[in-house]
Each structure stands twice: as C-alpha cells, then as structure tokens.
Design a protein around this motif. Structure first.
Motif: not given
Length: 88
Positions: A28-30, A45-47, A58-59, A86-87
């Motif tokens: 989702f995020g890096i 560092w990845c979520t 997202q929320r 997704l992105f």
C-alpha cells in the motif's frame, strides 16, 4: 496489515504484489531509507496487506506503531507485479 522491511531493492513500487513466506501481499505504501546515510544498502519499509485491507489503509483506520513488523532480504521476496492497478 503489517510492516514489511525489505533489505535491498527488489524493484517494486506502490501497488506492487509480492509473495513472502507463501503469503501474497499488496504494498500500500513504501518508504525508501538508506540512500544517503544508514545501512550499506537501501531498505524499503512497506505497509502491506491483503487487497481487502486497502480501504482501511486509505482511511488511516489503523495505528502504524502497532503493526506487526516482518523483515526480509530482497532475495526472499517474489515479485508478482512490480506496480499494481490500485494506484494510478
């Protein structure tokens, strides 16, 4: 959802789908760490989580400090998709 710290860069970006320990995860995020100072090679560092957890990400329906942390070497990660749909 959890935090996956990858030692090295397997060539992934936000939305990537990877496999680690037989589990398929979406990034989702890096955050990229170690470019200038720090370890001898970069760390990502990845979520990560399942695709169904994307809305919670997202929320911001989670506490980042309470996520489980898993560490892996870039060679232990199988990249299924380097960047997902997704992105945009």
């Amino acid at each position: 959802m959890k935090r996956l710290i990858i030692h090295g860069d397997p060539g992934i970006r936000k939305g990537a789908v990877v496999e680690h320990d037989g589990e398929e995860l979406v990034c989702f995020g890096i955050s990229r760490n170690g470019e200038w100072h720090g370890p001898d090679r970069v760390q990502l560092w990845c979520t990560v989580g399942e695709e169904g957890e994307f809305e919670d990400f997202q929320r911001r329906n989670f506490t980042p400090h309470w996520l489980d942390v898993v560490r892996a070497d870039a060679s232990e990660i199988t990249v299924l998709e380097a960047k997902g749909d997704l992105f945009v």
